[in-house]
Scaffold this motif. Structure first.
Motif, PDB file in Angstrom:
ATOM      1  N   PHE A 151     -70.087  33.518  97.071  1.00  0.00           N
ATOM      2  CA  PHE A 151     -70.218  34.682  96.192  1.00  0.00           C
ATOM      3  C   PHE A 151     -68.855  35.322  95.928  1.00  0.00           C
ATOM      4  O   PHE A 151     -68.604  35.850  94.836  1.00  0.00           O
ATOM      5  N   LEU A 193     -79.008  30.421  96.149  1.00  0.00           N
ATOM      6  CA  LEU A 193     -78.939  29.058  96.679  1.00  0.00           C
ATOM      7  C   LEU A 193     -80.335  28.471  96.852  1.00  0.00           C
ATOM      8  O   LEU A 193     -80.583  27.311  96.474  1.00  0.00           O
ATOM      9  N   LEU A 208     -75.844  19.848  96.289  1.00  0.00           N
ATOM     10  CA  LEU A 208     -75.655  21.299  96.397  1.00  0.00           C
ATOM     11  C   LEU A 208     -74.575  21.786  95.439  1.00  0.00           C
ATOM     12  O   LEU A 208     -74.756  22.804  94.750  1.00  0.00           O
ATOM     13  N   LEU A 253     -75.123  24.437  92.435  1.00  0.00           N
ATOM     14  CA  LEU A 253     -74.325  25.661  92.380  1.00  0.00           C
ATOM     15  C   LEU A 253     -73.620  25.791  91.034  1.00  0.00           C
ATOM     16  O   LEU A 253     -73.608  26.871  90.426  1.00  0.00           O
ATOM     17  N   ALA A 287     -74.180  37.756 100.392  1.00  0.00           N
ATOM     18  CA  ALA A 287     -74.512  36.342 100.627  1.00  0.00           C
ATOM     19  C   ALA A 287     -75.455  35.902  99.511  1.00  0.00           C
ATOM     20  O   ALA A 287     -76.497  36.519  99.300  1.00  0.00           O
ATOM     21  N   MET A 288     -75.090  34.817  98.808  1.00  0.00           N
ATOM     22  CA  MET A 288     -75.915  34.386  97.672  1.00  0.00           C
ATOM     23  C   MET A 288     -77.036  33.453  98.133  1.00  0.00           C
ATOM     24  O   MET A 288     -77.360  32.452  97.486  1.00  0.00           O
ATOM     25  N   THR A 289     -77.650  33.837  99.227  1.00  0.00           N
ATOM     26  CA  THR A 289     -78.675  33.018  99.874  1.00  0.00           C
ATOM     27  C   THR A 289     -79.892  32.769  98.968  1.00  0.00           C
ATOM     28  O   THR A 289     -80.383  31.645  98.864  1.00  0.00           O
ATOM     29  N   ALA A 309     -72.465  30.969 102.197  1.00  0.00           N
ATOM     30  CA  ALA A 309     -73.120  31.718 101.110  1.00  0.00           C
ATOM     31  C   ALA A 309     -72.359  32.991 100.754  1.00  0.00           C
ATOM     32  O   ALA A 309     -72.538  33.542  99.675  1.00  0.00           O
ATOM     33  N   MET A 310     -71.482  33.457 101.662  1.00  0.00           N
ATOM     34  CA  MET A 310     -70.675  34.644 101.377  1.00  0.00           C
ATOM     35  C   MET A 310     -69.371  34.253 100.688  1.00  0.00           C
ATOM     36  O   MET A 310     -68.975  34.883  99.713  1.00  0.00           O
ATOM     37  N   THR A 312     -76.525  28.621  89.272  1.00  0.00           N
ATOM     38  CA  THR A 312     -76.404  29.862  90.042  1.00  0.00           C
ATOM     39  C   THR A 312     -75.402  30.780  89.341  1.00  0.00           C
ATOM     40  O   THR A 312     -74.822  30.423  88.302  1.00  0.00           O
TER      41      THR A 312
END
Lengths: 299, 299
Positions: free
Chosen positions: B211, A168, B168, B172, A163-165, B207-208, B176
């Motif tokens: 990724f 983010l 967002l 991203l 998870a790219m928590t 969030a998964m 990111t």
């Protein structure tokens, strides 16, 4: 010191090195900012020698490395081993060096075909955890910019999820309308706990709850501490909702002793999960030690 | 031309102006990059004169403005009217000008106490929609960096919600691990539709799944078009899951004719919602025209 071998954790932003004994004790340590993100392919050997040149004698020495030095844009591409498999146990790649005393081994990462996922570096911490707890059967959570959740059984990583928590959160804090709201270092445990529960129960509301942080700041007294804790709680809450099959009713280890790992442990405890917290650095060395023993043929 | 009044949409990055007749027709238009984000308080009047000086005669003229020029850090703070209320119908703020021909009126935004929310600029488009559709009772969706969803009834905004979905996505794509995956302009409708459904059904996995886009690129052939469409679908899917009370079974208008508005319309159509698409610019002028008529006492 003249180490029997050298352990390296070569990440995107940092290079960390330990001079190690044949028994796995730390004789000396060093670190620099020569992360993979700052280096071209010809920069790795000089950066390594600048950091650990003083540890080298006349004889060649094994240097066992994990992390982004093995990425496609790193020193030498170390590839990925596909799960299910033992972590950090595949064949390392051997970059050529000008200095004949360096015998560098870069360990491969792990990959998963479906859903597509990769890790590079964390698998060594998992291997270290298994070296210390050989009978462990459960889930290892490794909080970070890209938090990893690994199902471990019979010495193998069975499956994992990322998870790219953290990534983010950093992008929100640095590059969105929330950059003022999330500035500073303040914190509120109460706000974190409330947002965590809401993020778990109503993860779909993330993009709306986040904007509410900004609106609350415009309409009332801004509280950057509560704002940071709220954003963090919402994001980690959504992650826990998604990873419930990973942590619900499982033996559970969280790797890390930093603020982020403590947040994950707090969040999981709030859900009734019992968490074993392990130290990341120690696990990295234990995993690299296990890999070095395999290289030497001494299990 | 010598307009009867001047309409301004003064946003963060752009200043747009229309020379208007007393009947609401457009006589001329102009735009510049003198957005609120580039201006100090003393910069507004010169920026305005540089753009519309040629429209001014000897007599004073009303200039009716909406948007970020009315923010706390703008030309003059125009405050917020609390919902429920008629949109863009509150008392404007009158910044002082050196040029006596300018009679500037900046309209207030809308605020909501619980959950905390604000809008500034979109309320004029809502007012424009109501001017064109006085009996409308339903929901108006205004896609953008911060997408607004407004419940409208009996000529008032009853409640509203903001999702910072576009903000967002930009963070991203820019800041990111996804910045390479999301580069370029490619697109795949099939990937968008699939991700939209998944985002709606399992928003906690955001969030998964995000990724996974990066991991899929590392493990196979990267497809930036599918990656952009997937990220967009996941984010909008989660937003539709959160806003279901706003769009399910409601009369529904989407404001905008750009790519983003078309995506929202496509997503809502896929959920069985019937959408009326309205043109944003036209609504902005219609809303400012209604506000000008109120100022003149000619309803």
């Amino acid at each position: 010191v003249t180490p029997d071998w050298i352990a390296l954790d070569w990440g995107t932003t940092r290079l960390r090195a330990w001079a190690m004994s044949a028994g796995g004790e730390v004789l000396d340590q060093a670190a620099s900012d020569a992360g993979m993100g700052t280096l071209g392919r010809d920069g790795y050997e000089p950066a390594l020698l600048a950091l650990i040149g003083g540890w080298l004698g006349d004889a060649p020495v094994d240097v066992v490395a994990c992390g982004m030095a093995g990425a496609r844009e790193g020193w030498a591409e170390a590839g990925y081993d596909a799960v299910p498999c033992r972590p950090a146990a595949g064949s390392p790649v051997r970059p050529e060096t000008r200095d004949p005393r360096l015998r560098v081994h870069i360990l491969p990462g792990l990959s998963q075909a479906d859903p597509p996922d990769v890790m590079r570096g964390e698998e060594v911490q998992i291997a270290g955890y298994l070296a210390q707890n050989p009978r462990f059967d459960g889930v290892i959570c490794l909080p970070g910019t890209h938090t990893k959740w690994a199902h471990v059984s019979a010495g193998e990583v069975v499956s994992f999820a990322t998870a790219m928590t953290g990534d983010l959160f950093a992008a929100l804090a640095g590059h969105t309308v929330l950059r003022h709201s999330l500035a500073g270092e303040g914190w509120s445990d109460a706000a974190f706990d409330e947002a965590l529960g809401d993020g778990l129960a109503r993860p779909e509301r993330l993009a709306m709850r986040l904007f509410s942080i900004r609106a609350a700041g415009l309409l009332g007294a801004p509280d950057p501490g509560a704002a940071r804790a709220t954003a963090s709680g919402l994001l980690i809450g959504a992650e826990l909702a998604a990873t419930k099959p990973y942590w619900l009713g499982q033996a559970l280890a969280v790797v890390g002793a930093d603020t982020l790992a403590r947040l994950y442990a707090r969040a999981l405890n709030a859900q009734g999960a019992t968490v074993h917290v392990a130290r990341a650095d120690e696990l990295t060395r234990a995993g690299l030690f296990a890999a070095w023993q395999t290289l030497k043929g001494t299990p």
